[in-house]
Motif scaffolding. Structure first.
Motif, PDB file in Angstrom:
ATOM      1  N   HIS A  50       0.836  -1.199   0.000  1.00 26.87           N
ATOM      2  CA  HIS A  50       0.000   0.000   0.000  1.00 26.87           C
ATOM      3  C   HIS A  50       0.877   1.257   0.000  1.00 26.87           C
ATOM      4  N   LEU A  51       1.935   1.249   0.794  1.00 28.06           N
ATOM      5  CA  LEU A  51       2.817   2.412   0.867  1.00 28.06           C
ATOM      6  C   LEU A  51       3.536   2.660  -0.458  1.00 28.06           C
ATOM      7  N   VAL A  52       3.915   1.610  -1.151  1.00 22.69           N
ATOM      8  CA  VAL A  52       4.551   1.779  -2.459  1.00 22.69           C
ATOM      9  C   VAL A  52       3.531   2.314  -3.471  1.00 22.69           C
ATOM     10  N   GLU A  53       2.316   1.789  -3.421  1.00 26.30           N
ATOM     11  CA  GLU A  53       1.297   2.166  -4.403  1.00 26.30           C
ATOM     12  C   GLU A  53       0.663   3.532  -4.138  1.00 26.30           C
ATOM     13  N   HIS A  54       0.643   3.983  -2.880  1.00 30.05           N
ATOM     14  CA  HIS A  54      -0.104   5.196  -2.517  1.00 30.05           C
ATOM     15  C   HIS A  54       0.761   6.277  -1.869  1.00 30.05           C
ATOM     16  N   SER A  55       2.058   6.240  -2.126  1.00 28.57           N
ATOM     17  CA  SER A  55       2.949   7.312  -1.665  1.00 28.57           C
ATOM     18  C   SER A  55       3.997   7.503  -2.753  1.00 28.57           C
ATOM     19  N   ASP A  56       4.984   8.333  -2.486  1.00 36.25           N
ATOM     20  CA  ASP A  56       6.032   8.561  -3.486  1.00 36.25           C
ATOM     21  C   ASP A  56       7.212   7.598  -3.340  1.00 36.25           C
ATOM     22  N   LEU A  57       7.060   6.556  -2.519  1.00 40.52           N
ATOM     23  CA  LEU A  57       8.123   5.555  -2.365  1.00 40.52           C
ATOM     24  C   LEU A  57       8.167   4.655  -3.597  1.00 40.52           C
ATOM     25  N   ASP A  58       9.382   4.304  -4.018  1.00 45.49           N
ATOM     26  CA  ASP A  58       9.550   3.404  -5.162  1.00 45.49           C
ATOM     27  C   ASP A  58       9.619   1.941  -4.723  1.00 45.49           C
ATOM     28  N   LYS A  59      10.232   1.720  -3.549  1.00 49.70           N
ATOM     29  CA  LYS A  59      10.404   0.355  -3.041  1.00 49.70           C
ATOM     30  C   LYS A  59      10.316   0.355  -1.522  1.00 49.70           C
ATOM     31  N   VAL A  60      10.028  -0.819  -0.976  1.00 50.59           N
ATOM     32  CA  VAL A  60      10.098  -1.029   0.475  1.00 50.59           C
ATOM     33  C   VAL A  60      11.062  -2.183   0.724  1.00 50.59           C
ATOM     34  N   TRP A  61      12.005  -1.918   1.621  1.00 47.95           N
ATOM     35  CA  TRP A  61      12.919  -2.973   2.077  1.00 47.95           C
ATOM     36  C   TRP A  61      12.469  -3.428   3.456  1.00 47.95           C
ATOM     37  N   PHE A  62      12.264  -4.728   3.614  1.00 46.37           N
ATOM     38  CA  PHE A  62      11.965  -5.319   4.919  1.00 46.37           C
ATOM     39  C   PHE A  62      13.293  -5.568   5.626  1.00 46.37           C
ATOM     40  N   VAL A  63      13.617  -4.722   6.592  1.00 47.20           N
ATOM     41  CA  VAL A  63      14.891  -4.834   7.304  1.00 47.20           C
ATOM     42  C   VAL A  63      14.682  -5.769   8.502  1.00 47.20           C
ATOM     43  N   VAL A  64      15.207  -6.974   8.373  1.00 46.76           N
ATOM     44  CA  VAL A  64      15.057  -7.971   9.433  1.00 46.76           C
ATOM     45  C   VAL A  64      16.011  -7.618  10.564  1.00 46.76           C
ATOM     46  N   THR A  65      15.448  -7.344  11.741  1.00 47.09           N
ATOM     47  CA  THR A  65      16.298  -6.965  12.878  1.00 47.09           C
ATOM     48  C   THR A  65      16.881  -8.223  13.510  1.00 47.09           C
ATOM     49  N   PRO A  66      18.181  -8.196  13.768  1.00 46.74           N
ATOM     50  CA  PRO A  66      18.828  -9.388  14.324  1.00 46.74           C
ATOM     51  C   PRO A  66      18.431  -9.654  15.768  1.00 46.74           C
ATOM     52  N   HIS A  67      18.575 -10.885  16.143  1.00 46.26           N
ATOM     53  CA  HIS A  67      18.320 -11.293  17.522  1.00 46.26           C
ATOM     54  C   HIS A  67      19.384 -10.677  18.416  1.00 46.26           C
ATOM     55  N   ASN A  68      18.960 -10.011  19.449  1.00 49.38           N
ATOM     56  CA  ASN A  68      19.906  -9.429  20.406  1.00 49.38           C
ATOM     57  C   ASN A  68      20.536 -10.579  21.196  1.00 49.38           C
ATOM     58  N   PRO A  69      21.854 -10.749  21.093  1.00 54.69           N
ATOM     59  CA  PRO A  69      22.495 -11.891  21.758  1.00 54.69           C
ATOM     60  C   PRO A  69      22.381 -11.853  23.285  1.00 54.69           C
ATOM     61  N   PHE A  70      22.072 -10.689  23.841  1.00 53.71           N
ATOM     62  CA  PHE A  70      21.974 -10.566  25.301  1.00 53.71           C
ATOM     63  C   PHE A  70      20.558 -10.831  25.817  1.00 53.71           C
ATOM     64  N   LYS A  71      19.613 -10.992  24.910  1.00 51.99           N
ATOM     65  CA  LYS A  71      18.238 -11.244  25.327  1.00 51.99           C
ATOM     66  C   LYS A  71      17.880 -12.685  25.013  1.00 51.99           C
ATOM     67  N   LYS A  72      17.272 -13.342  25.978  1.00 50.04           N
ATOM     68  CA  LYS A  72      16.828 -14.710  25.743  1.00 50.04           C
ATOM     69  C   LYS A  72      15.399 -14.644  25.230  1.00 50.04           C
ATOM     70  N   LYS A  73      15.207 -15.068  24.001  1.00 49.64           N
ATOM     71  CA  LYS A  73      13.869 -15.027  23.431  1.00 49.64           C
ATOM     72  C   LYS A  73      13.685 -16.312  22.633  1.00 49.64           C
ATOM     73  N   SER A  74      13.188 -17.331  23.270  1.00 53.05           N
ATOM     74  CA  SER A  74      13.132 -18.648  22.653  1.00 53.05           C
ATOM     75  C   SER A  74      12.174 -18.709  21.464  1.00 53.05           C
ATOM     76  N   THR A  75      11.194 -17.792  21.400  1.00 53.44           N
ATOM     77  CA  THR A  75      10.248 -17.839  20.295  1.00 53.44           C
ATOM     78  C   THR A  75      10.775 -17.152  19.039  1.00 53.44           C
ATOM     79  N   LEU A  76      11.930 -16.470  19.156  1.00 53.22           N
ATOM     80  CA  LEU A  76      12.478 -15.767  18.001  1.00 53.22           C
ATOM     81  C   LEU A  76      13.340 -16.721  17.186  1.00 53.22           C
TER      82      LEU A  76
END
Length: 192
Positions: free
Chosen positions: A23-49
């Motif tokens: 929607h943002l690409v089609e209805h704004s002046d953006l040409d592309k969207v990059w999905f920036v996958v945020t890395p797992h923080n090594p100091f946080k225990k998050k078993s579901t990630l």
């Protein structure tokens, strides 16, 4: 070229993410969207990630049929913990011909003033927000700001947390996921 950066854990990416980004690409002046996958923080225990590269693989599978949507692992090799301002500086250096903007749910504006160097981000970058169902009002200090663009995208009441819990409970979540992501999750037995 104008690139919108959609940051998230994408654990897993779902159709709501794709609908908003497209929607943002089609209805704004953006040409592309990059999905920036945020890395797992090594100091946080998050078993579901899931592992960084498993989540990146899901984003790749979800976006491969869309020319204007792409996965990005740009933060995987940046020092942790990382801040958005550092990612933006790195991207400016690596892609000097691109103009970068941030995408976020409008509810994120409530805590935006707590971000590292948020004033600098606002000086140098545009922010595109999409509506979210949230309690309370959006932070008024940013109301009418020339760099913040409110895009009337569809409101998505769908979350990765809900999807993970549903999979664990044995529910059918197939309609909530891009087909290629569903196949990968099913094949790998993720979140069960």
């Amino acid at each position: 070229m104008k690139i919108g950066l959609f940051f998230g854990s994408f654990n897993p990416i779902h159709v709501g993410h794709l609908i908003i980004a497209n929607h943002l690409v089609e209805h704004s002046d953006l040409d592309k969207v990059w999905f920036v996958v945020t890395p797992h923080n090594p100091f946080k225990k998050k078993s579901t990630l899931l592992d960084n590269y498993q989540r990146l693989e899901m984003v790749y599978r979800a976006t491969k049929d869309y020319d204007s949507l792409s996965p990005s692992d740009i933060e995987f090799n940046l020092p942790q913990p990382n801040y958005t301002i550092n990612t933006l500086a790195y991207l400016e250096e690596k892609f000097p011909d691109y103009k970068f903007s941030l995408l976020m749910g409008e509810d994120n504006l409530k805590s935006f003033h707590k971000w590292k160097n948020y004033k600098l981000i606002l000086e140098q970058y545009h922010i595109y927000t999409y509506p979210r169902l949230s309690e309370g009002t959006v932070e008024t200090q940013f109301k009418g700001h020339e760099k913040i663009h409110h895009i009337q995208a569809p409101i998505m009441e769908l979350s990765s947390t809900f999807i993970r819990k549903s999979i664990k409970a044995g529910k059918n979540v197939k309609p909530m996921l891009p087909e290629h992501v569903w196949e990968y999750l099913d094949e790998m037995n993720f979140y069960k």
